[in-house]
Design a protein around this motif. Structure first.
Motif, PDB file in Angstrom:
ATOM      1  N   MET B  22     -47.013  -1.359 112.099  1.00  0.00           N
ATOM      2  CA  MET B  22     -48.138  -1.039 111.215  1.00  0.00           C
ATOM      3  C   MET B  22     -49.483  -1.389 111.838  1.00  0.00           C
ATOM      4  SD  MET B  22     -46.838  -2.299 107.422  1.00  0.00           S
ATOM      5  CE  MET B  22     -47.957  -1.336 106.377  1.00  0.00           C
ATOM      6  N   LEU B  23     -49.540  -2.505 112.567  1.00  0.00           N
ATOM      7  CA  LEU B  23     -50.851  -3.121 112.841  1.00  0.00           C
ATOM      8  C   LEU B  23     -51.231  -3.281 114.303  1.00  0.00           C
ATOM      9  CD1 LEU B  23     -50.615  -5.973 110.199  1.00  0.00           C
ATOM     10  CD2 LEU B  23     -51.843  -3.800 109.962  1.00  0.00           C
ATOM     11  N   ASP B  24     -50.273  -3.428 115.191  1.00  0.00           N
ATOM     12  CA  ASP B  24     -50.622  -3.779 116.571  1.00  0.00           C
ATOM     13  C   ASP B  24     -51.445  -2.663 117.219  1.00  0.00           C
ATOM     14  OD1 ASP B  24     -50.650  -5.455 118.783  1.00  0.00           O
ATOM     15  OD2 ASP B  24     -48.835  -4.587 119.637  1.00  0.00           O
ATOM     16  N   GLY B  25     -52.608  -3.003 117.691  1.00  0.00           N
ATOM     17  CA  GLY B  25     -53.458  -2.025 118.366  1.00  0.00           C
ATOM     18  C   GLY B  25     -54.362  -1.234 117.435  1.00  0.00           C
ATOM     19  N   LEU B  26     -54.238  -1.480 116.148  1.00  0.00           N
ATOM     20  CA  LEU B  26     -55.102  -0.804 115.178  1.00  0.00           C
ATOM     21  C   LEU B  26     -56.504  -1.431 115.226  1.00  0.00           C
ATOM     22  CD1 LEU B  26     -54.144   1.450 113.340  1.00  0.00           C
ATOM     23  CD2 LEU B  26     -53.783  -0.217 111.541  1.00  0.00           C
ATOM     24  N   SER B  27     -57.520  -0.651 114.901  1.00  0.00           N
ATOM     25  CA  SER B  27     -58.892  -1.172 114.992  1.00  0.00           C
ATOM     26  C   SER B  27     -59.156  -2.184 113.872  1.00  0.00           C
ATOM     27  CB  SER B  27     -59.887  -0.020 114.888  1.00  0.00           C
ATOM     28  OG  SER B  27     -59.887   0.472 113.568  1.00  0.00           O
ATOM     29  N   PRO B  28     -60.106  -3.105 114.121  1.00  0.00           N
ATOM     30  CA  PRO B  28     -60.454  -4.116 113.100  1.00  0.00           C
ATOM     31  C   PRO B  28     -60.928  -3.489 111.789  1.00  0.00           C
ATOM     32  CG  PRO B  28     -61.453  -4.657 115.221  1.00  0.00           C
ATOM     33  CD  PRO B  28     -60.875  -3.288 115.358  1.00  0.00           C
ATOM     34  N   GLU B  29     -61.418  -2.238 111.831  1.00  0.00           N
ATOM     35  CA  GLU B  29     -61.801  -1.574 110.570  1.00  0.00           C
ATOM     36  C   GLU B  29     -60.610  -1.568 109.604  1.00  0.00           C
ATOM     37  OE1 GLU B  29     -63.059  -0.311 113.519  1.00  0.00           O
ATOM     38  OE2 GLU B  29     -65.015  -1.100 112.884  1.00  0.00           O
ATOM     39  N   TRP B  30     -59.411  -1.407 110.163  1.00  0.00           N
ATOM     40  CA  TRP B  30     -58.212  -1.451 109.317  1.00  0.00           C
ATOM     41  C   TRP B  30     -57.698  -2.881 109.130  1.00  0.00           C
ATOM     42  CZ3 TRP B  30     -57.106   2.630 106.560  1.00  0.00           C
ATOM     43  CH2 TRP B  30     -57.271   3.921 107.065  1.00  0.00           C
ATOM     44  N   THR B  31     -57.613  -3.636 110.219  1.00  0.00           N
ATOM     45  CA  THR B  31     -56.863  -4.897 110.139  1.00  0.00           C
ATOM     46  C   THR B  31     -57.669  -6.028 109.489  1.00  0.00           C
ATOM     47  OG1 THR B  31     -57.499  -5.536 112.401  1.00  0.00           O
ATOM     48  CG2 THR B  31     -55.453  -4.289 112.132  1.00  0.00           C
ATOM     49  N   ASP B  32     -58.999  -5.873 109.453  1.00  0.00           N
ATOM     50  CA  ASP B  32     -59.831  -6.880 108.769  1.00  0.00           C
ATOM     51  C   ASP B  32     -60.288  -6.403 107.395  1.00  0.00           C
ATOM     52  OD1 ASP B  32     -59.610  -8.670 110.844  1.00  0.00           O
ATOM     53  OD2 ASP B  32     -61.452  -8.021 111.832  1.00  0.00           O
ATOM     54  N   ALA B  33     -59.871  -5.239 106.996  1.00  0.00           N
ATOM     55  CA  ALA B  33     -60.284  -4.701 105.691  1.00  0.00           C
ATOM     56  C   ALA B  33     -59.529  -5.420 104.580  1.00  0.00           C
ATOM     57  CB  ALA B  33     -59.976  -3.210 105.636  1.00  0.00           C
ATOM     58  N   ASN B  34     -60.168  -5.563 103.432  1.00  0.00           N
ATOM     59  CA  ASN B  34     -59.461  -6.167 102.295  1.00  0.00           C
ATOM     60  C   ASN B  34     -59.738  -5.364 101.026  1.00  0.00           C
ATOM     61  OD1 ASN B  34     -61.965  -6.998 101.291  1.00  0.00           O
ATOM     62  ND2 ASN B  34     -61.808  -9.009 102.267  1.00  0.00           N
ATOM     63  N   GLU B  35     -59.401  -5.945  99.881  1.00  0.00           N
ATOM     64  CA  GLU B  35     -59.539  -5.221  98.606  1.00  0.00           C
ATOM     65  C   GLU B  35     -60.717  -5.736  97.791  1.00  0.00           C
ATOM     66  OE1 GLU B  35     -55.348  -4.252  96.923  1.00  0.00           O
ATOM     67  OE2 GLU B  35     -55.081  -6.104  98.037  1.00  0.00           O
ATOM     68  N   GLY B  36     -61.604  -6.487  98.427  1.00  0.00           N
ATOM     69  CA  GLY B  36     -62.763  -7.032  97.725  1.00  0.00           C
ATOM     70  C   GLY B  36     -62.783  -8.551  97.847  1.00  0.00           C
ATOM     71  N   PRO B  37     -63.755  -9.207  97.183  1.00  0.00           N
ATOM     72  CA  PRO B  37     -63.903 -10.658  97.303  1.00  0.00           C
ATOM     73  C   PRO B  37     -62.602 -11.402  96.967  1.00  0.00           C
ATOM     74  CG  PRO B  37     -65.755  -9.712  96.097  1.00  0.00           C
ATOM     75  CD  PRO B  37     -64.765  -8.609  96.286  1.00  0.00           C
ATOM     76  N   ASP B  38     -62.288 -12.419  97.772  1.00  0.00           N
ATOM     77  CA  ASP B  38     -61.101 -13.252  97.557  1.00  0.00           C
ATOM     78  C   ASP B  38     -59.787 -12.488  97.637  1.00  0.00           C
ATOM     79  OD1 ASP B  38     -62.652 -15.555  97.239  1.00  0.00           O
ATOM     80  OD2 ASP B  38     -63.009 -15.074  95.127  1.00  0.00           O
ATOM     81  N   THR B  39     -59.779 -11.384  98.370  1.00  0.00           N
ATOM     82  CA  THR B  39     -58.504 -10.694  98.625  1.00  0.00           C
ATOM     83  C   THR B  39     -58.240 -10.763 100.123  1.00  0.00           C
ATOM     84  OG1 THR B  39     -59.517  -8.550  98.988  1.00  0.00           O
ATOM     85  CG2 THR B  39     -58.905  -9.103  96.708  1.00  0.00           C
ATOM     86  N   TRP B  40     -57.037 -10.405 100.508  1.00  0.00           N
ATOM     87  CA  TRP B  40     -56.599 -10.635 101.882  1.00  0.00           C
ATOM     88  C   TRP B  40     -56.546  -9.359 102.715  1.00  0.00           C
ATOM     89  CZ3 TRP B  40     -51.862 -14.450 101.299  1.00  0.00           C
ATOM     90  CH2 TRP B  40     -52.335 -15.644 100.738  1.00  0.00           C
TER      91      TRP B  40
END
Lengths: 174, 174
Positions: B22-40
Motif C-alpha cells: 500500500m505505502l512503500d514508495g508512495l509520496s508524502p502527500e498520501w502517506t502523511d495525509a490524515n482525516e483532520g485534527p487529531d487523526t492519524w
C-alpha cells in the motif's frame, strides 16, 4: 488534495499487489465472509474491481477523450461479478485483475494526458457532466475504499472472538 | 467466526506485506495525509502497529502464559508512535514492522498453543479478565482495522477531486 496523474497512477498500480498480499492463499472462511445479507465478501469485491477494469474506468475515459456526439456512459453494473466470477477461484480473479489493471495503466500512460484532456467531459447517467479528472480520481478513491472494505469485512469476523476488546474496535460494529 | 490459530496467523503474517504494497514508495502527500485534527496518517498508523509489536500482543501473551501473581497488563500507549517514529522514514518503519512481526510470529509458533493455553486469562486494565484467545483475536482484528483505516484515509484525500461521485463513495464522508 488535488488530483495529480502521477500520484494517482502510483496508487492504482499497487492495488493488485495489495489485494494479493491481503487475500491470496487465505482460507475461504476469510475470503467468502461478508457483513450480513446483501453485503460483499472479499471474493465478490475482487470480481467487482475486475468488472470495473473491463467496463468502467478506461472505456469511460475513451468515451470522454473521443468527444463524439455520444458521451453518455453506460450505467455500471454493480452486480456483474456474481455472474462473471462464478466458477472461478480467488487466485484466478487476482491474476485477472492484475493483468487487466496493468493493461489499463499502460493505455493510460500512452495517452500522455495533459490538463486540457483532464478537463474534457463526458455524461454520467445519474450525475450529468463529469470531467476525465473526476473519473480518474474516482478510480483511485474507489480502489482504496474497497481495500478499506475488505479490511472491515475481515475485522468483523472476529467481532465476538475479541471479547471485551469489541469496545475499542468500533469498525466491527460499523 | 470462531478464533482459529492457523487462520489468525495466516492473516497476521500478511500485514507487513500489505502495508508495504500500500505505502512503500508512495509520496508524502498520501502517506502523511490524515482525516483532520487529531487523526492519524498512514505514517502514524505504521508507527502505532510497531509499538504494538513491541509492547502489546506478545508481552501480554507472555504475561498470561506465565500465570504469575501479576497478570495485569501495562496500559497501552496509543501515542507512543509520535515519539518513537520521530526522524524515521516510512521505509524504515515498514522494515522495522516486518522484522518485529516475523520475530513475534516465530515466538507464537514456538509456544505450540493448545486450547488450554488459549483459555488462560490475564487482567486488562480497563476490562478485567480477558483470555489469551481474545487477545490473539484482537491482534488480528486490530491489524485489518488499521489496513481499513489507511484505505479510508487515502480515499478521503480525493473527497473533492471525485466531484459528483462523492455521493457514491460514502467512505470519504465517514
Amino acid at each position: 488534495m488535488d488530483f495529480n496523474l502521477i500520484d494517482a497512477t502510483n496508487v492504482l498500480k499497487r492495488t493488485p499487489r495489495v489485494l494479493r498480499a491481503m487475500l491470496d492463499g487465505l482460507s475461504p472462511e476469510w475470503t467468502d465472509a461478508n457483513e450480513g445479507p446483501d453485503t460483499w465478501s472479499p471474493f465478490v469485491i475482487v470480481g467487482h474491481l475486475i468488472h470495473g477494469e473491463r467496463t468502467d474506468w478506461i472505456p469511460r475515459a475513451q468515451l470522454i477523450l473521443a468527444q463524439g456526439t455520444a458521451r453518455r456512459f453506460e450505467p455500471y453494473d454493480r452486480f456483474a461479478q456474481f455472474r462473471e466470477s462464478h466458477g472461478k477461484s480467488l487466485a484466478e480473479l487476482l491474476d485477472e485483475f492484475e493483468r487487466l489493471r496493468a493493461a489499463n495503466l499502460a493505455a493510460l500512460a500512452e495517452w500522455r494526458l495533459t490538463d486540457r484532456h483532464l478537463n474534457l467531459e463526458g455524461e454520467h447517467p445519474a450525475f450529468g457532466p463529469v470531467s476525465l479528472r473526476q473519473l480518474l480520481a474516482t478510480w483511485v478513491a474507489h480502489d482504496v475504499s474497497h481495500v478499506a472494505q475488505i479490511g472491515r469485512v475481515m475485522a468483523k469476523q472476529y467481532r465476538e472472538a475479541v471479547g471485551p476488546w469489541r469496545a475499542y474496535l468500533p469498525i466491527v460494529d460499523r
